[in-house]
Design a protein around this motif. Structure first.
Motif, PDB file in Angstrom:
ATOM      1  N   PRO A 120       0.811  -1.224   0.000  1.00  0.00           N
ATOM      2  CA  PRO A 120       0.000   0.000   0.000  1.00  0.00           C
ATOM      3  C   PRO A 120       0.843   1.273   0.000  1.00  0.00           C
ATOM      4  O   PRO A 120       0.432   2.290  -0.561  1.00  0.00           O
ATOM      5  CB  PRO A 120      -0.865  -0.113   1.255  1.00  0.00           C
ATOM      6  CG  PRO A 120      -0.193  -1.123   2.109  1.00  0.00           C
ATOM      7  CD  PRO A 120       0.547  -2.044   1.191  1.00  0.00           C
ATOM      8  N   THR A 161      -0.142  -3.270  -7.600  1.00  0.00           N
ATOM      9  CA  THR A 161      -0.545  -4.071  -6.445  1.00  0.00           C
ATOM     10  C   THR A 161      -0.381  -5.556  -6.718  1.00  0.00           C
ATOM     11  O   THR A 161       0.154  -6.297  -5.885  1.00  0.00           O
ATOM     12  CB  THR A 161      -2.004  -3.758  -6.051  1.00  0.00           C
ATOM     13  OG1 THR A 161      -2.083  -2.370  -5.697  1.00  0.00           O
ATOM     14  CG2 THR A 161      -2.470  -4.616  -4.894  1.00  0.00           C
ATOM     15  N   HIS A 173       0.145   4.023  -2.860  1.00  0.00           N
ATOM     16  CA  HIS A 173      -0.234   5.404  -2.548  1.00  0.00           C
ATOM     17  C   HIS A 173       0.721   6.392  -3.219  1.00  0.00           C
ATOM     18  O   HIS A 173       0.284   7.442  -3.706  1.00  0.00           O
ATOM     19  CB  HIS A 173      -0.285   5.644  -1.046  1.00  0.00           C
ATOM     20  CG  HIS A 173      -1.422   4.952  -0.366  1.00  0.00           C
ATOM     21  ND1 HIS A 173      -2.743   5.241  -0.642  1.00  0.00           N
ATOM     22  CD2 HIS A 173      -1.440   3.955   0.557  1.00  0.00           C
ATOM     23  CE1 HIS A 173      -3.523   4.462   0.096  1.00  0.00           C
ATOM     24  NE2 HIS A 173      -2.753   3.675   0.825  1.00  0.00           N
TER      25      HIS A 173
END
Length: 140
Positions: free
Chosen positions: A31, A56, A35
């Motif tokens: 993550p 991801t 981000h």
């Protein structure tokens, strides 16, 4: 995570970037880098969803394998290229997961969403899986 940043003159808006990241194989790495990519693309007025999903899936696989994955995020000529290298040599195959399987859909999603993708063998050092997606402006 250490990043070198080059800032353009104040009157220029950058439309290309490249970041090379060397990460610990920790679940929270996924993550954090997602981000970062989302913020970079959003700051440039580009739709981040496809690129972030590709990142991801590729990075999650590398983190699961352990070691220290290397990630390159690039925007060149209106194409986002994501490369994730890991230390595990070997072939990569798209798997068709059964409906009850809780994993095994990552490369299937990459194949479905990427404009192009592939694997580069880096010998005893492992492999690098890359995927590209068009950098599409966010609809106003």
């Amino acid at each position: 995570m250490l990043l070198s940043l080059v800032r353009p003159p104040d009157d220029e808006t950058p439309d290309e970037f490249r970041l090379d990241l060397f990460l610990p194989a920790l679940p929270q790495s996924v993550p954090a880098v997602r981000h970062l990519l989302r913020d970079l693309l959003a700051a440039l007025g580009l739709e981040p969803d496809t690129a972030c999903l590709l990142l991801t899936e590729l990075l999650s696989n590398a983190v699961r394998l352990g070691g220290f994955p290397a990630v390159t995020l690039e925007l060149r000529a209106k194409v986002v290229r994501i490369t994730v290298a890991d230390h595990v040599p070997g072939a990569v195959a798209v798997r068709r997961a059964d409906p009850d399987d809780t994993s095994g859909r990552g490369l299937f999603l990459v194949e479905a969403l990427a404009d192009a993708w592939g694997v580069t063998d880096i010998g005893t050092y492992g492999k690098a899986i890359w995927a590209t997606a068009a950098a599409v402006p966010v609809a106003a």
